[in-house]
Motif scaffolding. Sequence first.
Motif, PDB file in Angstrom:
ATOM      1  N   MET A  34       0.792  -1.231   0.000  1.00  0.00           N
ATOM      2  CA  MET A  34       0.000   0.000   0.000  1.00  0.00           C
ATOM      3  C   MET A  34       0.828   1.286   0.000  1.00  0.00           C
ATOM      4  N   VAL A  35       1.927   1.304   0.724  1.00  0.00           N
ATOM      5  CA  VAL A  35       2.688   2.541   0.863  1.00  0.00           C
ATOM      6  C   VAL A  35       3.649   2.731  -0.315  1.00  0.00           C
ATOM      7  N   GLU A  36       4.444   1.716  -0.616  1.00  0.00           N
ATOM      8  CA  GLU A  36       5.443   1.869  -1.677  1.00  0.00           C
ATOM      9  C   GLU A  36       4.847   2.199  -3.044  1.00  0.00           C
ATOM     10  N   PRO A  37       3.704   1.597  -3.440  1.00  0.00           N
ATOM     11  CA  PRO A  37       3.165   1.949  -4.765  1.00  0.00           C
ATOM     12  C   PRO A  37       2.600   3.368  -4.862  1.00  0.00           C
ATOM     13  N   LYS A  38       2.235   3.971  -3.727  1.00  0.00           N
ATOM     14  CA  LYS A  38       1.536   5.257  -3.753  1.00  0.00           C
ATOM     15  C   LYS A  38       2.378   6.445  -3.317  1.00  0.00           C
ATOM     16  N   PHE A  39       3.523   6.192  -2.716  1.00  0.00           N
ATOM     17  CA  PHE A  39       4.330   7.271  -2.163  1.00  0.00           C
ATOM     18  C   PHE A  39       5.762   7.172  -2.674  1.00  0.00           C
ATOM     19  N   PRO A  40       6.505   8.272  -2.614  1.00  0.00           N
ATOM     20  CA  PRO A  40       7.918   8.228  -3.008  1.00  0.00           C
ATOM     21  C   PRO A  40       8.704   7.260  -2.125  1.00  0.00           C
ATOM     22  N   PRO A  41       9.804   6.720  -2.647  1.00  0.00           N
ATOM     23  CA  PRO A  41      10.585   5.738  -1.879  1.00  0.00           C
ATOM     24  C   PRO A  41      11.020   6.226  -0.495  1.00  0.00           C
ATOM     25  N   PHE A  42      11.417   7.496  -0.387  1.00  0.00           N
ATOM     26  CA  PHE A  42      11.862   7.984   0.915  1.00  0.00           C
ATOM     27  C   PHE A  42      10.714   8.042   1.917  1.00  0.00           C
ATOM     28  N   ALA A  43       9.511   8.339   1.454  1.00  0.00           N
ATOM     29  CA  ALA A  43       8.340   8.328   2.345  1.00  0.00           C
ATOM     30  C   ALA A  43       8.083   6.917   2.861  1.00  0.00           C
ATOM     31  N   ALA A  44       8.259   5.924   1.997  1.00  0.00           N
ATOM     32  CA  ALA A  44       8.096   4.536   2.427  1.00  0.00           C
ATOM     33  C   ALA A  44       9.171   4.160   3.443  1.00  0.00           C
ATOM     34  N   GLU A  45      10.385   4.659   3.249  1.00  0.00           N
ATOM     35  CA  GLU A  45      11.465   4.412   4.208  1.00  0.00           C
ATOM     36  C   GLU A  45      11.120   5.023   5.570  1.00  0.00           C
ATOM     37  N   ILE A  46      10.611   6.240   5.554  1.00  0.00           N
ATOM     38  CA  ILE A  46      10.228   6.899   6.806  1.00  0.00           C
ATOM     39  C   ILE A  46       9.108   6.131   7.487  1.00  0.00           C
ATOM     40  N   PHE A  47       8.122   5.700   6.702  1.00  0.00           N
ATOM     41  CA  PHE A  47       7.030   4.887   7.260  1.00  0.00           C
ATOM     42  C   PHE A  47       7.594   3.641   7.937  1.00  0.00           C
ATOM     43  N   GLY A  48       8.513   2.948   7.262  1.00  0.00           N
ATOM     44  CA  GLY A  48       9.101   1.745   7.826  1.00  0.00           C
ATOM     45  C   GLY A  48       9.876   2.016   9.108  1.00  0.00           C
ATOM     46  N   LEU A  49      10.639   3.095   9.120  1.00  0.00           N
ATOM     47  CA  LEU A  49      11.424   3.446  10.298  1.00  0.00           C
ATOM     48  C   LEU A  49      10.517   3.803  11.479  1.00  0.00           C
TER      49      LEU A  49
END
Length: 140
Positions: A34-49
């Motif tokens: 859900m996150v990686e397909p809709k947001f920039p890669p760095f946003a997905a990294e922040i979400f994961g962190l």
Amino acid sequence: MPRHQALRLVRPAFSSWCLFMAMEFPVGMFRKAMVEPKFPPFAAEIFGLVSGVFLACVVAYWFLHKGWFPSTRGGLYGIGFLWSIMTIMFEFLFFHYVMGHDWSSLTAAYRIDQGRLYLLGLVALLFVPMAVAQRNEVID
């Protein structure tokens, strides 16, 4: 820390880490789907962190208040150290031997210069048990 005291950390570190991984796995699936397909890669990294650190704090809080974690600074840092080591081992062993990822893709997760935040998450794991204990004033 004497050897017998260090060995006493293994059971709570391992059981709490297993709970953390059980909670983190569906969050990781959500991130991929859900996150990686809709947001920039760095946003997905922040979400994961952020989600990973939050879940680690939840697990640390629960184990501290149940009395299953040591209440000494050395013990809490030991738990964090073991969490980080077990996470590194899991990531490399599971994703290489079970999921078939090559070594270069696994080591790429640690490249802060490429916007990857995994290394920061591992560093955070070192300090989460101590930080949660200090916040909740449960250190001897």
